[in-house]
Scaffold this motif. Structure first.
Motif, PDB file in Angstrom:
ATOM      1  N   THR A  57       0.842  -1.193   0.000  1.00 28.17           N
ATOM      2  CA  THR A  57       0.000   0.000   0.000  1.00 28.17           C
ATOM      3  C   THR A  57       0.879   1.245   0.000  1.00 28.17           C
ATOM      4  N   ASN A  58       0.297   2.336  -0.430  1.00 28.81           N
ATOM      5  CA  ASN A  58       0.973   3.626  -0.417  1.00 28.81           C
ATOM      6  C   ASN A  58      -0.083   4.678  -0.085  1.00 28.81           C
ATOM      7  N   THR A  59       0.236   5.558   0.826  1.00 29.13           N
ATOM      8  CA  THR A  59      -0.719   6.545   1.293  1.00 29.13           C
ATOM      9  C   THR A  59      -0.115   7.935   1.212  1.00 29.13           C
ATOM     10  N   ALA A  60      -0.905   8.906   0.784  1.00 23.38           N
ATOM     11  CA  ALA A  60      -0.429  10.279   0.695  1.00 23.38           C
ATOM     12  C   ALA A  60      -0.044  10.808   2.077  1.00 23.38           C
ATOM     13  N   ASP A  61       0.954  11.673   2.096  1.00 24.73           N
ATOM     14  CA  ASP A  61       1.417  12.233   3.367  1.00 24.73           C
ATOM     15  C   ASP A  61       0.297  12.968   4.096  1.00 24.73           C
ATOM     16  N   SER A  62      -0.603  13.578   3.351  1.00 23.49           N
ATOM     17  CA  SER A  62      -1.663  14.376   3.957  1.00 23.49           C
ATOM     18  C   SER A  62      -2.643  13.538   4.772  1.00 23.49           C
ATOM     19  N   VAL A  63      -2.689  12.235   4.533  1.00 24.53           N
ATOM     20  CA  VAL A  63      -3.636  11.380   5.253  1.00 24.53           C
ATOM     21  C   VAL A  63      -2.939  10.237   5.982  1.00 24.53           C
ATOM     22  N   LYS A  64      -1.641  10.179   5.877  1.00 24.71           N
ATOM     23  CA  LYS A  64      -0.889   9.080   6.485  1.00 24.71           C
ATOM     24  C   LYS A  64      -1.128   9.034   7.992  1.00 24.71           C
ATOM     25  N   GLY A  65      -1.386   7.833   8.490  1.00 22.11           N
ATOM     26  CA  GLY A  65      -1.642   7.671   9.915  1.00 22.11           C
ATOM     27  C   GLY A  65      -3.101   7.849  10.277  1.00 22.11           C
ATOM     28  N   ARG A  66      -3.888   8.370   9.350  1.00 20.45           N
ATOM     29  CA  ARG A  66      -5.325   8.564   9.598  1.00 20.45           C
ATOM     30  C   ARG A  66      -6.192   7.699   8.690  1.00 20.45           C
ATOM     31  N   PHE A  67      -5.746   7.497   7.448  1.00 22.21           N
ATOM     32  CA  PHE A  67      -6.519   6.731   6.474  1.00 22.21           C
ATOM     33  C   PHE A  67      -5.825   5.388   6.215  1.00 22.21           C
ATOM     34  N   THR A  68      -6.623   4.353   6.031  1.00 23.65           N
ATOM     35  CA  THR A  68      -6.095   3.031   5.734  1.00 23.65           C
ATOM     36  C   THR A  68      -6.861   2.434   4.564  1.00 23.65           C
ATOM     37  N   ARG A  71      -8.421  -4.206   0.851  1.00 18.53           N
ATOM     38  CA  ARG A  71      -9.255  -4.793  -0.196  1.00 18.53           C
ATOM     39  C   ARG A  71      -9.608  -6.217   0.170  1.00 18.53           C
ATOM     40  N   ASP A  72     -10.723  -6.661  -0.374  1.00 16.99           N
ATOM     41  CA  ASP A  72     -11.177  -8.034  -0.214  1.00 16.99           C
ATOM     42  C   ASP A  72     -11.477  -8.547  -1.616  1.00 16.99           C
ATOM     43  N   ASN A  73     -10.547  -9.319  -2.170  1.00 22.26           N
ATOM     44  CA  ASN A  73     -10.712  -9.788  -3.549  1.00 22.26           C
ATOM     45  C   ASN A  73     -11.873 -10.776  -3.676  1.00 22.26           C
ATOM     46  N   ALA A  74     -12.194 -11.456  -2.612  1.00 21.11           N
ATOM     47  CA  ALA A  74     -13.321 -12.384  -2.651  1.00 21.11           C
ATOM     48  C   ALA A  74     -14.642 -11.642  -2.809  1.00 21.11           C
ATOM     49  N   LYS A  75     -14.678 -10.404  -2.325  1.00 14.89           N
ATOM     50  CA  LYS A  75     -15.888  -9.586  -2.416  1.00 14.89           C
ATOM     51  C   LYS A  75     -15.782  -8.512  -3.494  1.00 14.89           C
ATOM     52  N   ASN A  76     -14.652  -8.494  -4.218  1.00 14.60           N
ATOM     53  CA  ASN A  76     -14.433  -7.478  -5.260  1.00 14.60           C
ATOM     54  C   ASN A  76     -14.650  -6.068  -4.726  1.00 14.60           C
ATOM     55  N   THR A  77     -14.098  -5.813  -3.565  1.00 15.07           N
ATOM     56  CA  THR A  77     -14.337  -4.538  -2.905  1.00 15.07           C
ATOM     57  C   THR A  77     -13.036  -3.985  -2.329  1.00 15.07           C
ATOM     58  N   VAL A  78     -12.873  -2.683  -2.460  1.00 16.58           N
ATOM     59  CA  VAL A  78     -11.759  -1.970  -1.832  1.00 16.58           C
ATOM     60  C   VAL A  78     -12.357  -0.968  -0.842  1.00 16.58           C
ATOM     61  N   TYR A  79     -11.645  -0.758   0.253  1.00 20.57           N
ATOM     62  CA  TYR A  79     -12.140   0.084   1.334  1.00 20.57           C
ATOM     63  C   TYR A  79     -11.161   1.214   1.632  1.00 20.57           C
ATOM     64  N   LEU A  80     -11.693   2.287   2.174  1.00 21.36           N
ATOM     65  CA  LEU A  80     -10.864   3.366   2.698  1.00 21.36           C
ATOM     66  C   LEU A  80     -11.420   3.728   4.065  1.00 21.36           C
ATOM     67  N   GLN A  81     -10.704   3.326   5.098  1.00 19.65           N
ATOM     68  CA  GLN A  81     -11.081   3.681   6.467  1.00 19.65           C
ATOM     69  C   GLN A  81     -10.477   5.031   6.786  1.00 19.65           C
ATOM     70  N   MET A  82     -11.314   5.986   7.127  1.00 19.11           N
ATOM     71  CA  MET A  82     -10.858   7.350   7.384  1.00 19.11           C
ATOM     72  C   MET A  82     -11.147   7.700   8.838  1.00 19.11           C
ATOM     73  N   ASN A  83     -10.104   7.940   9.592  1.00 23.59           N
ATOM     74  CA  ASN A  83     -10.220   8.314  10.998  1.00 23.59           C
ATOM     75  C   ASN A  83      -9.679   9.721  11.215  1.00 23.59           C
ATOM     76  N   SER A  84     -10.024  10.289  12.350  1.00 24.59           N
ATOM     77  CA  SER A  84      -9.540  11.632  12.714  1.00 24.59           C
ATOM     78  C   SER A  84      -9.743  12.619  11.570  1.00 24.59           C
ATOM     79  N   LEU A  85     -10.919  12.626  11.033  1.00 26.61           N
ATOM     80  CA  LEU A  85     -11.206  13.461   9.871  1.00 26.61           C
ATOM     81  C   LEU A  85     -11.106  14.938  10.205  1.00 26.61           C
ATOM     82  N   LYS A  86     -10.651  15.689   9.211  1.00 32.67           N
ATOM     83  CA  LYS A  86     -10.472  17.134   9.338  1.00 32.67           C
ATOM     84  C   LYS A  86     -11.328  17.839   8.285  1.00 32.67           C
ATOM     85  N   PRO A  87     -11.683  19.089   8.524  1.00 30.02           N
ATOM     86  CA  PRO A  87     -12.469  19.821   7.507  1.00 30.02           C
ATOM     87  C   PRO A  87     -11.784  19.827   6.142  1.00 30.02           C
TER      88      PRO A  87
END
Length: 123
Positions: A57-68, A71-87
């Protein structure tokens, strides 16, 4: 590959959201999957990418440590968990796919795009 993102909404600063992107069509596991966002009046911004296997995985510096990204290939789905959200995270979020192994995370490196889901973070 057809992509459909969902899970956006309105959340207070410091809160969390989980975006999902469901894929259909060609073999899902042969694609690296990414998330981008676009705030009003701004260009598309790379957020995160996950390899076809889910190992890298690779994450932008602006969201590193907050966003993860995951993916689940069995479900054909990718996820983005976003924590500590900012305006400043307020944007339309898009999922996108590129053939595995293709370098780069500019928008033009991705062949397929979902329709976007709006995330609004209030202060």
């Amino acid at each position: 590959v057809q992509l459909q993102a969902f899970g956006g909404g309105l959340v207070q600063a410091g809160g969390s959201l989980r975006l999902s992107c469901a894929a259909s069509g060609r073999t899902f596991s042969r694609y690296d999957l990414g998330w981008f966002r676009q705030a009003p009046g701004k260009e598309h911004e790379f957020v995160a990418v996950i390899s076809w296997s889910g190992i890298s995985t690779n994450t932008a510096d602006s969201v590193k440590g907050r966003f993860t990204i995951s993916r689940d290939n069995a479900k054909n789905t990718v996820y983005l968990q976003m924590n500590s959200l900012k305006p400043e995270d307020t944007a339309v979020y898009y999922c996108a796919a590129k053939p595995y192994g293709r370098d780069g995370n500019a928008p033009e490196d991705y062949d397929y795009w979902g329709q976007g889901t709006l995330v609004t973070v209030s202060s």
